[in-house]
Design a protein around this motif. Structure first.
Motif, PDB file in Angstrom:
ATOM      1  N   LEU A  81       0.857  -1.193   0.000  1.00  0.00           N
ATOM      2  CA  LEU A  81       0.000   0.000   0.000  1.00  0.00           C
ATOM      3  C   LEU A  81       0.890   1.239   0.000  1.00  0.00           C
ATOM      4  N   ASP A  82       0.673   2.201   0.926  1.00  0.00           N
ATOM      5  CA  ASP A  82       1.616   3.321   0.989  1.00  0.00           C
ATOM      6  C   ASP A  82       2.427   3.281   2.284  1.00  0.00           C
ATOM      7  N   MET A  83       2.603   2.063   2.820  1.00  0.00           N
ATOM      8  CA  MET A  83       3.465   1.910   3.989  1.00  0.00           C
ATOM      9  C   MET A  83       4.911   2.257   3.632  1.00  0.00           C
ATOM     10  N   PHE A 111       2.622   8.459  -5.269  1.00  0.00           N
ATOM     11  CA  PHE A 111       2.399   7.160  -5.893  1.00  0.00           C
ATOM     12  C   PHE A 111       0.892   6.984  -6.034  1.00  0.00           C
ATOM     13  N   PRO A 112       0.333   7.263  -7.215  1.00  0.00           N
ATOM     14  CA  PRO A 112      -1.126   7.316  -7.369  1.00  0.00           C
ATOM     15  C   PRO A 112      -1.781   5.973  -7.638  1.00  0.00           C
ATOM     16  N   GLY A 113      -1.000   4.979  -8.023  1.00  0.00           N
ATOM     17  CA  GLY A 113      -1.525   3.692  -8.455  1.00  0.00           C
ATOM     18  C   GLY A 113      -0.574   3.117  -9.477  1.00  0.00           C
ATOM     19  N   PRO A 114      -0.860   1.964 -10.054  1.00  0.00           N
ATOM     20  CA  PRO A 114       0.134   1.289 -10.885  1.00  0.00           C
ATOM     21  C   PRO A 114       0.210   1.723 -12.343  1.00  0.00           C
ATOM     22  N   THR A 115      -0.731   2.527 -12.827  1.00  0.00           N
ATOM     23  CA  THR A 115      -0.776   2.788 -14.270  1.00  0.00           C
ATOM     24  C   THR A 115      -0.706   4.272 -14.598  1.00  0.00           C
ATOM     25  N   SER A 274       9.636   1.918 -13.825  1.00  0.00           N
ATOM     26  CA  SER A 274      10.119   0.732 -13.096  1.00  0.00           C
ATOM     27  C   SER A 274      11.310   0.097 -13.799  1.00  0.00           C
ATOM     28  N   GLY A 275      11.476   0.417 -15.080  1.00  0.00           N
ATOM     29  CA  GLY A 275      12.599  -0.110 -15.845  1.00  0.00           C
ATOM     30  C   GLY A 275      12.408  -1.516 -16.361  1.00  0.00           C
ATOM     31  N   TYR A 276      11.562  -2.296 -15.699  1.00  0.00           N
ATOM     32  CA  TYR A 276      11.466  -3.722 -15.992  1.00  0.00           C
ATOM     33  C   TYR A 276      10.119  -4.128 -16.562  1.00  0.00           C
ATOM     34  N   GLY A 277       9.239  -3.138 -16.756  1.00  0.00           N
ATOM     35  CA  GLY A 277       7.904  -3.445 -17.234  1.00  0.00           C
ATOM     36  C   GLY A 277       6.932  -3.749 -16.112  1.00  0.00           C
ATOM     37  N   LEU A 278       7.336  -3.531 -14.873  1.00  0.00           N
ATOM     38  CA  LEU A 278       6.441  -3.746 -13.734  1.00  0.00           C
ATOM     39  C   LEU A 278       5.548  -2.518 -13.551  1.00  0.00           C
ATOM     40  N   PRO A 279       4.280  -2.713 -13.168  1.00  0.00           N
ATOM     41  CA  PRO A 279       3.371  -1.578 -13.027  1.00  0.00           C
ATOM     42  C   PRO A 279       3.842  -0.590 -11.961  1.00  0.00           C
ATOM     43  N   MET A 280       3.937   0.678 -12.356  1.00  0.00           N
ATOM     44  CA  MET A 280       4.369   1.727 -11.429  1.00  0.00           C
ATOM     45  C   MET A 280       4.071   3.076 -12.075  1.00  0.00           C
ATOM     46  N   ALA A 281       3.656   4.035 -11.285  1.00  0.00           N
ATOM     47  CA  ALA A 281       3.389   5.376 -11.806  1.00  0.00           C
ATOM     48  C   ALA A 281       3.698   6.401 -10.729  1.00  0.00           C
ATOM     49  N   LEU A 282       4.046   7.595 -11.184  1.00  0.00           N
ATOM     50  CA  LEU A 282       4.328   8.727 -10.295  1.00  0.00           C
ATOM     51  C   LEU A 282       3.539   9.942 -10.759  1.00  0.00           C
ATOM     52  N   THR A 283       3.092  10.733  -9.799  1.00  0.00           N
ATOM     53  CA  THR A 283       2.615  12.077 -10.092  1.00  0.00           C
ATOM     54  C   THR A 283       3.531  13.024  -9.334  1.00  0.00           C
ATOM     55  N   LEU A 284       4.201  13.894 -10.062  1.00  0.00           N
ATOM     56  CA  LEU A 284       5.156  14.831  -9.479  1.00  0.00           C
ATOM     57  C   LEU A 284       4.542  16.222  -9.492  1.00  0.00           C
ATOM     58  N   PHE A 285       4.739  16.988  -8.432  1.00  0.00           N
ATOM     59  CA  PHE A 285       4.190  18.346  -8.425  1.00  0.00           C
ATOM     60  C   PHE A 285       4.992  19.237  -7.492  1.00  0.00           C
ATOM     61  N   LYS A 286       4.904  20.540  -7.749  1.00  0.00           N
ATOM     62  CA  LYS A 286       5.606  21.520  -6.943  1.00  0.00           C
ATOM     63  C   LYS A 286       5.092  21.461  -5.502  1.00  0.00           C
ATOM     64  N   PRO A 287       5.959  21.682  -4.524  1.00  0.00           N
ATOM     65  CA  PRO A 287       5.583  21.511  -3.106  1.00  0.00           C
ATOM     66  C   PRO A 287       4.360  22.311  -2.681  1.00  0.00           C
ATOM     67  N   GLY A 303       1.758   0.662  -3.908  1.00  0.00           N
ATOM     68  CA  GLY A 303       3.010   0.301  -3.256  1.00  0.00           C
ATOM     69  C   GLY A 303       3.581  -0.975  -3.825  1.00  0.00           C
ATOM     70  N   ASN A 304       3.882  -0.978  -5.118  1.00  0.00           N
ATOM     71  CA  ASN A 304       4.429  -2.163  -5.791  1.00  0.00           C
ATOM     72  C   ASN A 304       5.935  -2.206  -5.539  1.00  0.00           C
ATOM     73  N   ASN A 305       6.336  -2.801  -4.436  1.00  0.00           N
ATOM     74  CA  ASN A 305       7.734  -2.753  -4.010  1.00  0.00           C
ATOM     75  C   ASN A 305       8.728  -3.397  -4.983  1.00  0.00           C
ATOM     76  N   PRO A 306       8.397  -4.523  -5.644  1.00  0.00           N
ATOM     77  CA  PRO A 306       9.336  -5.031  -6.659  1.00  0.00           C
ATOM     78  C   PRO A 306       9.627  -3.995  -7.759  1.00  0.00           C
ATOM     79  N   ALA A 307       8.629  -3.167  -8.097  1.00  0.00           N
ATOM     80  CA  ALA A 307       8.860  -2.107  -9.078  1.00  0.00           C
ATOM     81  C   ALA A 307       9.790  -1.042  -8.527  1.00  0.00           C
TER      82      ALA A 307
END
Length: 423
Positions: A81-83, A111-115, A274-287, A303-307
């Protein structure tokens, strides 16, 4: 290449009709390494698709695979999750030190979700929350994802129709060179913003791709992007850059907007992070935009830790040493362009245009159905390519950034043959 008829019965009887890529590549893939894929009968294919840009570093990259196997073998956390986890900490430290600080980018990381569409949805929600407005401006031929919010800012009529309900609170504007240079940049957009009778609700944000991948490899000029960023600042709108397919080095620099010298308010990243094709996504924004309440946007698989593990290994292996990867991608891009020039010269009457940046290229024909025939013939010759554009009229090239010069030459020669044999 002689291809025996594969057993596709279970896919055709059990799997939904919505499947698409497998229709263009009617075989059963079994193994992949680097820029090569192999079907269950052992036939080899050179991959110029790279998981739609999710495999910028090739299939089963040895460095990333080793990091992943080591992590799994020591029973590292898989789902979190987001632990807070050690894998997430290592990724955040690497991303901050290798990517953000070196580019003087102040972004907070979500970390908004995997896609990718998760990242876009969260970006739109955040922009609306910050500005207190509903309207979002997007651009002609844009593609931002398949969930409802993302579809509302996507241009493709076929994709939009799949929603089944009205797609609201999104307004399209002309992308760079939409009028072939006959209309001044942002003339229409700015006039609507300033005219109290235009009917355009004040937008919370503008979302844009620097290179429209699914839209037909439409490349925005740096000066156009700078003018857009200036317009957003003057009109109190947030600028969202969707870097899901063109980020992570696809155009050369890690972020595709770096060449334009702009700093978007919000950036969406997925596919090859993720580099490896594992599901991962980021949303970046100014503070200053980090106005979320805890849990206001969440998801089970963010929280896809292998990614995180393979993403960290990717940053350390390919981006920590400065500009080597960027220079290599630009060099490989120049190599592709030389082949594109040769293909155009050989088929002068048929080729409408070629265009691209870094290692994303498109080849458009006057005959809009030609691209599909070229892709089909390329598959028969052992090359995996797809088409893009609103009518699938553009042959799209998306090879791995780690492809060798020899493999690139091989693929481009195969493409040239496919073009020649579909005249």
């Amino acid at each position: 290449m002689t291809i025996t008829q594969p057993d596709l019965s279970v896919f055709e009887t059990v799997e939904s009709e919505v499947r698409s890529y497998c229709r263009g590549w009617p075989t059963v893939f079994d193994r992949a390494v680097g820029s090569r894929m192999y079907d269950e009968d052992g036939h080899e294919y050179l991959d110029f698709f790279a998981g739609a840009g999710s495999l910028n570093y090739g299939h089963n990259n040895a460095v990333l695979k080793r990091a992943l196997i080591d992590y799994l073998e020591r029973d590292g956390v898989t789902h979190g999750l987001d632990m807070s986890t050690t894998a997430k900490r290592r990724f955040l430290e690497a991303f901050q030190n290798v990517i953000l600080r070196k580019r003087d980018l102040p972004y907070k990381v979500m970390f908004p979700g995997p896609t990718g569409t998760n990242a876009v949805e969260s970006a739109l929600k955040l922009a609306r929350k910050v500005k207190g407005r509903e309207s979002i401006v997007s651009f002609t031929n844009a593609f931002h994802g398949m969930s409802l919010g993302s579809l509302a800012v996507t241009g493709n009529a076929f994709k939009r129709a799949g929603a089944g309900i009205p797609l609201v609170h999104g307004t399209p504007m002309p992308f760079d060179n939409y009028f072939d240079g006959t209309v001044e940049d942002f003339l229409w957009f700015e006039r609507l913003l300033e005219d109290q009778g235009s009917g355009l609700n004040k937008p919370a944000a503008v979302i844009v791709e620097t290179v429209q991948g699914e839209g037909g490899i439409n490349v925005a000029r740096p000066e156009w992007l700078r003018a857009l960023a200036d317009l957003c600042e003057r009109q109190d709108m947030l600028l969202i850059v969707d870097d899901i397919q063109m980020g992570c080095g696809r155009t050369g620099a890690f972020f595709s907007f770096e060449e334009a010298g702009i700093t978007p308010d919000i950036v969406t990243v997925s596919k090859s992070i993720s580099g490896y094709g594992l599901p991962m996504a980021l949303t970046l924004f100014k503070p200053e935009l980090d106005v979320w309440e805890p849990g206001e946007h969440n998801g089970t698989f963010r929280g896809n830790n292998p990614a995180f593990v393979t993403a960290t290994a990717t940053l350390e292996a390919y981006w920590a040493d400065g500009s080597a990867m960027e220079k290599q991608t630009r060099t490989r891009g120049e190599q592709v362009e030389q082949h594109m020039i040769a293909i155009t010269e050989e088929n002068l009457a048929d080729v409408k245009e070629y265009r691209g940046r870094g290692l994303v290229w498109g080849l458009e024909f006057h005959d809009k159905e030609r691209a599909g025939r070229v892709a089909k013939r390329a598959f028969e010759l052992g090359l995996l390519i797809e088409t893009s554009g609103p009518e699938s009229e553009v042959v799209k090239l998306l090879p791995a950034l780690t492809i060798t010069p020899d493999e690139l030459d091989e693929g481009m020669k195969t493409l040239a043959r496919a073009v020649r044999e579909t005249a």
